[in-house]
Enzyme design. Sequence first.
Site, PDB file in Angstrom:
ATOM      1  N   ASP A   1       5.245 -22.922  79.304  1.00 33.16           N
ATOM      2  CA  ASP A   1       4.676 -21.579  80.132  1.00 33.16           C
ATOM      3  C   ASP A   1       5.184 -20.244  79.835  1.00 33.16           C
ATOM      4  OD1 ASP A   1       4.310 -23.526  82.237  1.00 33.16           O
ATOM      5  OD2 ASP A   1       4.853 -22.100  83.400  1.00 33.16           O
TER       6      ASP A   1
ATOM      7  N   ASP B   1       6.857 -24.216  73.288  1.00 36.65           N
ATOM      8  CA  ASP B   1       6.721 -23.981  74.806  1.00 36.65           C
ATOM      9  C   ASP B   1       5.976 -24.033  75.307  1.00 36.65           C
ATOM     10  OD1 ASP B   1       8.679 -23.063  77.656  1.00 36.65           O
ATOM     11  OD2 ASP B   1       7.630 -21.609  77.170  1.00 36.65           O
TER      12      ASP B   1
END
Length: 430
Positions: free
Chosen positions: A143, A141
């Site tokens: 952020d 992922d």
Amino acid sequence: MSLSPRSSAGIIDVTAFSSRRRNYMLQSHRKDGLIEWMKSILYHSFVLDASSTYFETMSYFEDLIEEHRVKKSLSRLQQYVPSVGIFHTSLPLREAFQMYDAKYRVTCRRYVSPSFNEIRHTLNLAQVMAIGPTMSMISFDGDQTLYTDGANFGKDEELSSGIIALLLSGVRVCVVTAAGYGLDGPKYESRLRGLLDSFVERNLTNEIVNNFYVCGGECNYLLKCCMQAAAHEDGKNPASSFTAVLIPVLYEEWQAESLGGPRPAYWTPEQINQVLDIAEESMKQTLGDLKLRAKLLRKERAVGIYPGGEEMVKAVPIGHGSKKLKREALDELVLRVVDALRIADPPIEIPYCVFNGGGDAWVDIGSKSVGVEALQAYFGLLPSQCLHVGDQFLQTGNDFSARETCPCIWITSPKETAKILQHILRFKYA
Ligand code: IMP
Ligand code: MG
């Protein structure tokens, strides 16, 4: 139904709630069913002053997980934890806990029982042990996993070195992020600048960086890393200086019918707009109801809200959220959108993802589960050869869906991601 569920004596009258509201309160979207259950079982040993039996309990969890892998919905674990998901590999929890305990001495504590985070770390460690030698693809992922929420990948020696070591060992590395900037390579490049620069500093070849991908908008846009001769100001391209860039991969290639994977590029505008129209309408309603000083942004395949700044203070004089939107408000908005989409008529036909991003909230067309599955099909890999690392595994998070398609590691910060990479490299060569 009475308007106020609280009586004059201050006691909550539960019959005054609809069953759905009660379920939200009881079955909190802020809890992970499996970890909470494991914690409660370990707590029995703790109160009996029998912390040495934690190891036996871990073996018991291992057995239950094995049984669940075979029997699925008929397993005992399914009865104990109705929300339990899929285990794509076995999990050596006893060995992982022994390793964790050797360092942190959980079994020696007399006043503090094993915590949620310690169980999360033990599950992560067991997952890394199980997949280490056979892992062929890792997805991250963006952020809060590679960089803090809303920030960019700066100079991060630890993380860059871990990712480079994986690339050098032939692992495909993909960033699977909700951030969607279409196929605009420079936009993704600017968020990953520190990492891309480290590829250049470490003299990685084009062949090596070709194994680095970015899948943006959950599953909608795929870009691949290439080394490009850097242009000098005088327009010349000296062979010695390169820059790492991200170039689009044609959807006809990575979503080819022959691959048998999901094909988000082929979802129709009608299917997409149905989701976005309902979500936008619900979001607008919530912004008004909760007096949120937020702005709404609709994109080609997403709609979201974010803090609206000074401008929105004037527009909503009594309200909140111009600089930061409260977690509770974001969760409420997400759960309302989930409900609106659930009851859509005609029913929604395509996958979507509704999530609280920490500072904002979004509805994206598709999901990380679709993104990871499409990459698996493109690279010809099994779920048990892939690993996804992310920070959002609660029901209102956007990494949650990746659990359907591959083993997952739940981290809470880029620092933890760097630590996990060290463990992965250790077990890959163990
Ligand atoms: P992730 O954690 O890497 O999946 O990124 C999630 C964050 O990306 C969100 O919280 C937003 O701040 C940001 N973002 C930017 N564009 C989009 C979009 O189109 N959909 C969802 N999130 C987006
Ligand atoms: Mg995240």
